[in-house]
Design an enzyme around this catalytic site. Structure first.
Site, PDB file in Angstrom:
ATOM      1  N   SER A 246       0.829  -1.195   0.000  1.00 46.88           N
ATOM      2  CA  SER A 246       0.000   0.000   0.000  1.00 46.88           C
ATOM      3  C   SER A 246       0.862   1.242   0.000  1.00 46.88           C
ATOM      4  CB  SER A 246      -0.910   0.009   1.236  1.00 46.88           C
ATOM      5  OG  SER A 246      -1.558   1.261   1.379  1.00 46.88           O
ATOM      6  N   LYS A 247       0.451   2.254  -0.772  1.00 43.35           N
ATOM      7  CA  LYS A 247       1.187   3.513  -0.776  1.00 43.35           C
ATOM      8  C   LYS A 247       1.030   4.225   0.563  1.00 43.35           C
ATOM      9  CE  LYS A 247      -2.568   5.521  -3.579  1.00 43.35           C
ATOM     10  NZ  LYS A 247      -2.901   5.975  -4.932  1.00 43.35           N
ATOM     11  N   ARG A 248      -0.070   3.921   1.260  1.00 43.07           N
ATOM     12  CA  ARG A 248      -0.272   4.528   2.581  1.00 43.07           C
ATOM     13  C   ARG A 248       0.751   4.018   3.585  1.00 43.07           C
ATOM     14  NH1 ARG A 248      -6.831   4.565   3.715  1.00 43.07           N
ATOM     15  NH2 ARG A 248      -7.477   5.457   1.714  1.00 43.07           N
TER      16      ARG A 248
END
Length: 474
Positions: A246-248
């Site tokens: 995830s980019k988060r």
């Protein structure tokens, strides 16, 4: 005609999972001679990142995923940015209200925050479903805030997925989701359905984590009287620690991977194999080859693991496959930074290093000994396979020095013949002489070429000087 779309939200840079989704959409379109569309889903303005939208265009361009319709190039079904389609959504939501498939909700945030079921989970209690027509009209005319919610019917909903097959969800597990938010913008799920229908999308590719929300989509399509597209849900993509990519969570974005030196071709190739397998055991493909062989039926249901080591291996394979002149151009700045020796044949050095590096930036490190001999430990002279050790190495360098000092034919063949003859005359194997020479000339445990090639590159004077330094060390 097959029509697919990649519909990212511009909330950050694309990571490998986003690219995989885009790639599979692209490949399905190309395999079927269809149309690949880019649509920017920016309905969540609170998370919008301005630079992210430009990064999406740049990443798709660099990786070769050319879209046929989308922002900047247009098409028959634009605009292709959701915020520019705002007027399209409310009429459809209102038509669902008229059919009894949706309803107005005027509940304030404080009330919604206080809702919870026996497990402590929030779920809307349909408080506004019982409002009569005059009451709804009065609230709308007063200008109060409202949302429109989808009314989930009783029963069960079954849909077919191209990867996971038939899936049935009990409708009681689904909440009456919001279709139109209080700011008049559609929610992500509703905008997806409206835009996919408007753009005649035939295949929707997305992560398996969205499987449970697909029944809501099907109910919306049925309520609106529209044909459901084919769904292709991809297996979970996780890192080597088992956590979802995830980019988060700060996982490497595609721009970061490119900055690290990974080739776009290698990234695309690796992304294709994260959940999909060809019919044979082959692993290295070009994008054009993938376009011809990709089949959704070969997508796995099992989670896939993104492994940086495997991607690095893949990059090395694509480096090897580059035309020599292309790699030479890529390698030139790194070679020039490491080797400043006048008259250096950088194309030759690139040719030597190309099969031995995972990244173009590594080639300079392989040949930096040409300009300056690094300090090294005499244990480098020990090599079990070559049957050498510091004592044998000392003898070998003395033999080499005697043979090479008078040598006039300073070429690969001439050097090889002189060294072989000298080794045999002194009871040594060829390897027992070549390994110590290579060590003395490079000061490295590995080199991109053999001893005689290094002699040629360094020239006679420098070669003899380094052999003498090696003897002093020993």
């Amino acid at each position: 005609m097959v029509r697919t779309r990649y519909a990212p939200s511009p909330t950050g840079f694309m990571h490998i999972g986003n690219l995989r989704t885009a790639l599979y959409e692209y490949l399905i379109a190309r395999k079927n001679k269809g149309v690949f569309i880019l649509r920017i889903e920016d309905t969540d303005q609170s998370r919008y990142v301005e630079s992210a939208e430009d990064a999406i265009y740049e990443t798709l361009k660099l990786t070769g995923l050319t879209f046929d319709e989308g922002p900047g190039i247009g098409g028959d079904f634009g605009p292709y940015v959701q915020s520019q389609r705002k007027a399209d959504y409310l009429p459809h939501a209102q038509s669902l209200v008229e059919k009894g498939k949706a309803y107005y909700c005027f509940c304030e945030k404080e009330r919604l925050d206080g809702l919870a079921d026996e497990r402590g989970l929030k779920k809307y209690d349909r408080h506004c479903l019982g409002l009569d027509a005059p009451e709804i009209r009065q609230k709308l005319e007063s200008g109060g805030a409202y949302v429109i919610r989808q009314l989930i019917p009783d029963g069960k909903t079954t849909f077919h997925d191209e990867v996971f097959g038939e899936i049935t969800i009990d409708n009681q597990e689904m909440e009456d989701q919001i279709l139109i938010k209080s700011d008049g913008m559609p929610t992500y799920n509703f905008a997806n359905v409206v835009d996919d229908h408007a753009m005649k999308i035939t295949h929707v590719v997305r992560g398996s984590e969205y499987l449970t929300s697909t029944p809501k989509y099907k109910l919306l399509y049925e309520a609106l009287g529209w044909e459901l597209p084919l769904y292709v849900h991809l297996p979970l993509l996780q890192n080597t620690e088992g956590r979802k990519i995830s980019k988060r969570h700060g996982d490497a974005s595609i721009p970061q991977l490119l900055e690290m030196g990974f080739l776009p071709e290698a990234i695309i190739n690796y992304a294709a194999l994260l959940g999909w397998s060809p019919t044979d055991n082959r692993e290295v493909f070009t994008l054009a080859e993938l376009e011809n062989i990709f089949e959704p039926k070969n997508i796995s249901k099992s989670p896939s693991t993104f492994d940086m080591k495997k991607l690095t291996w893949m990059n090395a394979e694509h480096i090897k496959a580059l035309p020599p002149e292309v790699f030479a151009e890529m390698a030139l700045p790194y070679l020039q930074a490491s080797v400043a020796k006048p008259g250096t044949d950088y194309a030759y050095l690139a040719k030597l290093t190309q099969p031995r590096v995972s990244f173009a930036k590594d080639c300079g490190e392989l040949v930096d000994f040409i300009d300056a001999l690094p300090d090294y430990d005499i244990e480098l002279y020990t090599h079990k396979k070559m049957k050498t050790n510091p004592e044998i190495a000392k003898q070998a360098l003395e033999v080499a020095l005697t043979a090479l000092k008078p040598l006039a034919d300073w070429t690969h063949d001439g050097l090889g013949a002189a060294i072989t003859s000298a080794a045999e005359s002194n009871g040594l194997s060829k390897g027992q002489v070549l390994w110590p020479i290579r060590t003395a000339l490079s000061g490295k445990p590995t080199t991109p070429c053999g001893a005689t090639e290094i002699c040629e590159i360094l020239g006679k004077d420098e070669t003899l000087c380094r052999i003498e330094k090696g003897l002093k060390k020993l």
